[in-house]
Design a protein around this motif. Structure first.
Motif, PDB file in Angstrom:
ATOM      1  N   ILE A  36      -3.548   4.386  -0.535  1.00 23.84           N
ATOM      2  CA  ILE A  36      -4.028   2.995  -0.496  1.00 23.84           C
ATOM      3  C   ILE A  36      -4.152   2.567   0.973  1.00 23.84           C
ATOM      4  O   ILE A  36      -3.178   2.659   1.726  1.00 23.84           O
ATOM      5  N   TYR A  93      -4.284   4.077 -10.052  1.00 25.18           N
ATOM      6  CA  TYR A  93      -3.040   4.750 -10.462  1.00 25.18           C
ATOM      7  C   TYR A  93      -2.986   4.908 -11.983  1.00 25.18           C
ATOM      8  O   TYR A  93      -2.585   5.945 -12.505  1.00 25.18           O
ATOM      9  N   ALA A 107       0.837  -1.211   0.000  1.00 22.96           N
ATOM     10  CA  ALA A 107       0.000   0.000   0.000  1.00 22.96           C
ATOM     11  C   ALA A 107       0.870   1.258   0.000  1.00 22.96           C
ATOM     12  O   ALA A 107       0.534   2.253  -0.652  1.00 22.96           O
ATOM     13  N   ALA A 132      -6.529  -0.821  -6.580  1.00 20.65           N
ATOM     14  CA  ALA A 132      -5.392   0.079  -6.342  1.00 20.65           C
ATOM     15  C   ALA A 132      -4.607   0.369  -7.628  1.00 20.65           C
ATOM     16  O   ALA A 132      -4.314   1.523  -7.943  1.00 20.65           O
ATOM     17  N   ALA A 182       0.890  -0.293  -5.928  1.00 25.10           N
ATOM     18  CA  ALA A 182       0.132  -1.535  -6.150  1.00 25.10           C
ATOM     19  C   ALA A 182       1.023  -2.602  -6.784  1.00 25.10           C
ATOM     20  O   ALA A 182       0.717  -3.127  -7.848  1.00 25.10           O
ATOM     21  N   VAL A 222      -8.163   4.462  -1.581  1.00 28.90           N
ATOM     22  CA  VAL A 222      -8.583   3.176  -2.139  1.00 28.90           C
ATOM     23  C   VAL A 222      -8.548   2.214  -0.954  1.00 28.90           C
ATOM     24  O   VAL A 222      -7.475   1.905  -0.433  1.00 28.90           O
ATOM     25  N   ALA A 261      -7.312  -3.700  -1.146  1.00 21.06           N
ATOM     26  CA  ALA A 261      -7.340  -2.913  -2.387  1.00 21.06           C
ATOM     27  C   ALA A 261      -6.166  -3.261  -3.296  1.00 21.06           C
ATOM     28  O   ALA A 261      -6.243  -3.086  -4.518  1.00 21.06           O
ATOM     29  N   GLY A 262      -5.084  -3.781  -2.717  1.00 21.55           N
ATOM     30  CA  GLY A 262      -3.864  -4.039  -3.468  1.00 21.55           C
ATOM     31  C   GLY A 262      -3.687  -5.486  -3.888  1.00 21.55           C
ATOM     32  O   GLY A 262      -2.651  -5.847  -4.446  1.00 21.55           O
TER      33      GLY A 262
END
Lengths: 245, 245
Positions: free
Chosen positions: B106, B93, A118, B89, A122, B6, B83-84
């Motif tokens: 994130i 971006y 994070a 995520a 990503a 995110v 999210a990742g």
């Protein structure tokens, strides 16, 4: 039934704990753990019994927790990050054994792969592998084999325990193995002191990562061959960008 | 600076969210996301603006979130799990691009690898790999290559998206690849509806997993060659047990 929670605290301060983790600590009479992790939460639970052991005393720590639970106490064994990722979850089951009267409840937390990713953007948003470079409990040959396989199959990678005083060149050795199959320009990064005071991060190529000096409070990330630098962060594409164009 | 969070919600109900995730939602004026995930939190934020899009509208969803942030709103894009990890995520971006005026933050959450592992015991407590069996965005050849590499290098494995209507036999195909290098008795398990109503789990051998019918709400775990069944759970040894004896 006697209950033994094994609780992942996440990366640092209490804001990274889940509600489930806080409820488990609240429910417990005895909090056990490595001194450094207990110190993160001690102030929030002034009335709880506390039992700490130093690093490398993992087996003894788990035995004390299991015995306390068998004796009738509700116990929480706390771990940094996630209890189930290089944490105490497995050892607690092994120490309790097959016919334990204790109900073991694993409470997940945010492990460094997630919290570090994070911070960096990503990097792990597609398939990834997590490998510890510590050979205290794992033969180095096994670690090498996994690094080589993950490199060749183009996984993103997250490396735990990338260095220590006795293993100063292990990250360099890992990079050399990855460079057998990966481009020297492969996007990489590291995060230090995740979620704590002094948090730092840096993005770089795999060739540059090979020359980095990192410490035991650092988590290392190696993107897959498609990972790119974007706005100073690492972003691994998932395939949507083909649709975007 | 305009802020776009995110946010990983974790596996289900609000007890699995971190304090950081709750603070990010609190701080946001607009909550965006896939309808099903927004429904998990909608009742807690009756005064927030809400923007939902159906599944498969990921690019449009991210564009709307980025545009709202560029327009001056504090926005949270919510994801299930983390999210990742197969979340939004990366795409956020990519949509925001190189010189975006938006600060992207994130906020990690408990992904199914961690929450599912906790239900099953400790299958991922040593090195592991995470692979999605969905070939919507990834060529099946890449997925096969990663399965084969992770199988041969003796990683524990967590499989996301193990099945769907169109891909009813993908888990069987994955098991066949793993059986090239692994014993049919290799310890495995799955967890369904993690952290939600109807949560179920089952442990079994790799040969048995090959015959299982799982759905898209299931996460599959394959231990490494040392993973054992212990008290009805999966436990991957880390090497401590050599010290215990």
């Amino acid at each position: 039934m006697k209950k033994l929670y094994v609780v992942g605290l996440g990366p640092g301060g209490r804001e990274y704990m889940t509600g489930e983790a806080r409820a488990a600590l609240e429910d417990s009479e005895l909090l056990c753990g490595y001194t450094v992790y207990i110190d993160l939460i001690r102030a929030d639970y002034p009335d709880k019994e506390i039992l700490t052991t130093p690093m490398t005393q993992e087996i003894e720590r788990c035995r004390m927790a299991v015995e306390a639970a068998e004796g009738g106490k509700t116990v929480a064994m706390v771990c940094s990050g996630d209890a189930g990722v290089y944490g105490m979850a497995g050892l607690i089951y092994e120490v309790a054994g097959e016919n334990s009267p204790v109900e073991i409840v694993i409470v997940p937390g945010i492990t460094a792969a997630l919290s570090g990713a994070a911070v960096l953007g990503a990097p792990l948003v597609h398939d990834f592998a997590v490998i510890s470079l510590s050979d205290l409990l794992t033969p180095w040959e096994t670690i090498e084999k996994r690094l080589r396989a993950a490199g060749e199959a183009d996984f993103s990678l997250c490396l735990y325990n990338p260095s220590s005083k006795k293993r100063a060149d292990y990250l360099k050795r890992a990079c050399d193995i990855l460079l057998e199959s990966r481009n020297p320009e492969n996007a990489c990064g590291w995060v230090k002191n995740i979620g704590r005071e002094g948090q730092e991060y840096k993005v770089m190529t795999l060739a540059e990562l090979r020359e980095e000096q990192v410490d035991m409070f650092t988590t290392v990330f190696i993107g897959n061959s498609s990972t790119k630098f974007l706005g100073g962060k690492l972003v691994t594409p998932r395939g949507y960008e083909r649709k975007m164009k």
